[in-house]
Design an enzyme around this catalytic site. Sequence first.
Site, PDB file in Angstrom:
ATOM      1  N   CYS A  25       6.924 -10.196 -13.858  1.00  0.00           N
ATOM      2  CA  CYS A  25       8.347  -9.974 -13.561  1.00  0.00           C
ATOM      3  C   CYS A  25       8.601 -10.358 -12.098  1.00  0.00           C
ATOM      4  O   CYS A  25       8.988  -9.545 -11.276  1.00  0.00           O
ATOM      5  CB  CYS A  25       8.689  -8.502 -13.837  1.00  0.00           C
TER       6      CYS A  25
ATOM      7  N   GLN B 159       3.855  -4.215   2.974  1.00  0.00           N
ATOM      8  CA  GLN B 159       4.239  -5.458   3.674  1.00  0.00           C
ATOM      9  C   GLN B 159       3.168  -6.538   3.652  1.00  0.00           C
ATOM     10  O   GLN B 159       3.253  -7.498   4.391  1.00  0.00           O
ATOM     11  CB  GLN B 159       4.591  -5.235   5.168  1.00  0.00           C
TER      12      GLN B 159
ATOM     13  N   GLY C 292      -1.052  -7.150  10.885  1.00  0.00           N
ATOM     14  CA  GLY C 292       0.305  -6.913  11.384  1.00  0.00           C
ATOM     15  C   GLY C 292       0.756  -5.473  11.194  1.00  0.00           C
ATOM     16  O   GLY C 292       0.024  -4.649  10.644  1.00  0.00           O
ATOM     17  N   TYR C 293       1.946  -5.200  11.651  1.00  0.00           N
ATOM     18  CA  TYR C 293       2.508  -3.833  11.558  1.00  0.00           C
ATOM     19  C   TYR C 293       1.469  -2.800  12.006  1.00  0.00           C
ATOM     20  O   TYR C 293       1.035  -1.937  11.235  1.00  0.00           O
ATOM     21  CB  TYR C 293       3.008  -3.538  10.134  1.00  0.00           C
TER      22      TYR C 293
ATOM     23  N   CYS D 231      13.926  -4.950 -22.573  1.00  0.00           N
ATOM     24  CA  CYS D 231      14.514  -5.290 -21.271  1.00  0.00           C
ATOM     25  C   CYS D 231      15.974  -5.718 -21.429  1.00  0.00           C
ATOM     26  O   CYS D 231      16.271  -6.739 -22.063  1.00  0.00           O
ATOM     27  CB  CYS D 231      13.688  -6.406 -20.622  1.00  0.00           C
TER      28      CYS D 231
ATOM     29  N   CYS E 152       5.751 -10.989 -21.300  1.00  0.00           N
ATOM     30  CA  CYS E 152       5.958  -9.596 -20.869  1.00  0.00           C
ATOM     31  C   CYS E 152       5.810  -8.632 -22.048  1.00  0.00           C
ATOM     32  O   CYS E 152       6.430  -8.825 -23.101  1.00  0.00           O
ATOM     33  CB  CYS E 152       7.347  -9.457 -20.253  1.00  0.00           C
TER      34      CYS E 152
ATOM     35  N   TRP F  26      -9.712  -1.342  -4.978  1.00  0.00           N
ATOM     36  CA  TRP F  26      -9.216   0.044  -4.922  1.00  0.00           C
ATOM     37  C   TRP F  26      -8.897   0.586  -6.316  1.00  0.00           C
ATOM     38  O   TRP F  26      -8.472   1.716  -6.458  1.00  0.00           O
ATOM     39  CB  TRP F  26      -7.988   0.148  -4.019  1.00  0.00           C
TER      40      TRP F  26
ATOM     41  N   GLU G  89      -3.202   1.709  -0.048  1.00  0.00           N
ATOM     42  CA  GLU G  89      -1.737   1.747  -0.129  1.00  0.00           C
ATOM     43  C   GLU G  89      -1.090   1.431   1.217  1.00  0.00           C
ATOM     44  O   GLU G  89      -0.065   0.764   1.279  1.00  0.00           O
ATOM     45  CB  GLU G  89      -1.257   3.103  -0.653  1.00  0.00           C
TER      46      GLU G  89
HETATM   47  N1  ADE Z   1       1.030  -2.765  -4.106  1.00  0.00           N
HETATM   48  C1  ADE Z   1       1.148  -1.504  -3.678  1.00  0.00           C
HETATM   49  N2  ADE Z   1       0.232  -0.713  -4.249  1.00  0.00           N
HETATM   50  C2  ADE Z   1      -0.503  -1.498  -5.056  1.00  0.00           C
HETATM   51  C3  ADE Z   1      -1.608  -1.283  -5.909  1.00  0.00           C
HETATM   52  N3  ADE Z   1      -2.156  -0.071  -6.013  1.00  0.00           N
HETATM   53  N4  ADE Z   1      -2.090  -2.327  -6.591  1.00  0.00           N
HETATM   54  C4  ADE Z   1      -1.533  -3.545  -6.427  1.00  0.00           C
HETATM   55  N5  ADE Z   1      -0.508  -3.810  -5.660  1.00  0.00           N
HETATM   56  C5  ADE Z   1       0.014  -2.805  -4.970  1.00  0.00           C
END
Ligand code: ADE
Length: 371
Positions: free
Chosen positions: A202, A52, A91-92, A218, A212, A34, A47
Amino acid sequence: MDETATHRFSAQAKRSLQQRLLGWFASEARDLPWRNTRDLYSIWVSEIMLQQTQVATVIAYYERFLARFPHVCALAEADEHEVLRLWEGLGYYRRARQMHAAAQRVRSHHGGQFPTTFEEVLALPGIGRYTAGAILSIGRDERLPILEANTVRVLSRLTAYRGDPLSRQGQKFLWQTAEELLPEQHSGHFNQALMELGAMLCTPRSPSCLLCPVNTLCLTRKAGLQNEIPQAKKPQQFEAVTEAALVLRRADGCVLLRRRKANERWAGMWDFPRFPLSAPPGSKRNRQLREETLRLTGQSITRTAPFATIKHGVTRFRITLEVMAATVSQPQSATLPTDTEFAWLQPEEMPARALSTTGRKIAQMLRMPVP
Ligand code: ADE
């Protein structure tokens, strides 16, 4: 010192943090499917799936889902059952049903084009402030903040926020920080860099501070409080419950499945008739099994035999599922409740259905050869 004292970065520290994070993301980010698109629909799918659920699990689901529904209209036109079948295992399931409803709204209200304003995106079912901000910052570089599990941890640590990050006050401060830190351009990369930092370096335990890119900015590292910040969540209180699932078999070998209703857990999925078991083992339990079976399926049974016990967790419940087998000598189609979908299926026909996780396990057991 007030233990929830909040930190503000100087303009110089902010610029440095933005540059370092964007540079690090450009060279170190994982190549995830993505991340090669600006298509809002595809980013939305990713997304929702990533809520979860671990990145490693999502990749194959994301690719299959987009191969089958390459455009929001393809999703809008699909049968809900097919959407759930492709979602099975993630799930969900409410996420999938809400996405399907949202796709239909995009078709009816936005001419099949995924909307581009924050308000319009936020109005879609299943989309909150985080998801709307993620879609529009990643897809269109809109200057919108995001806050999810990884960024809560990263921002709490950068600012050494010692209060509860999930409290109202904590959320207010962290959303404000997320907004303040956003650069004028490249918000999408910046937001993803914060998430990536949380996922890769992190981490909740033993963060890799030496690697990091923003370690010198930080405050938590400066104070050596990596194990104390963010404040630990209250431990989950689990509740043990017992439920029954019924394998109701007809003389021809077909077994009864019912489709879970909209107000039930795992709505829209097929499952074996299932209900909570409150009676202790013995004659009271047998009576409850007969009565609940009649109420849920309209079928009269006389005897049940234990078939399997499956232990599984759902949210805060630790469920012991007693799978019971029973034979229905005179199947009653006239008494099947009319507000529910039912299907008498041979075990070989079950895999094509979208099944609950335990439903799929039981269906597999039914197809195993009897030793
Ligand atoms: N967790 C939620 N959105 C993400 C993304 N775009 N890339 C990696 N982890 C994620």
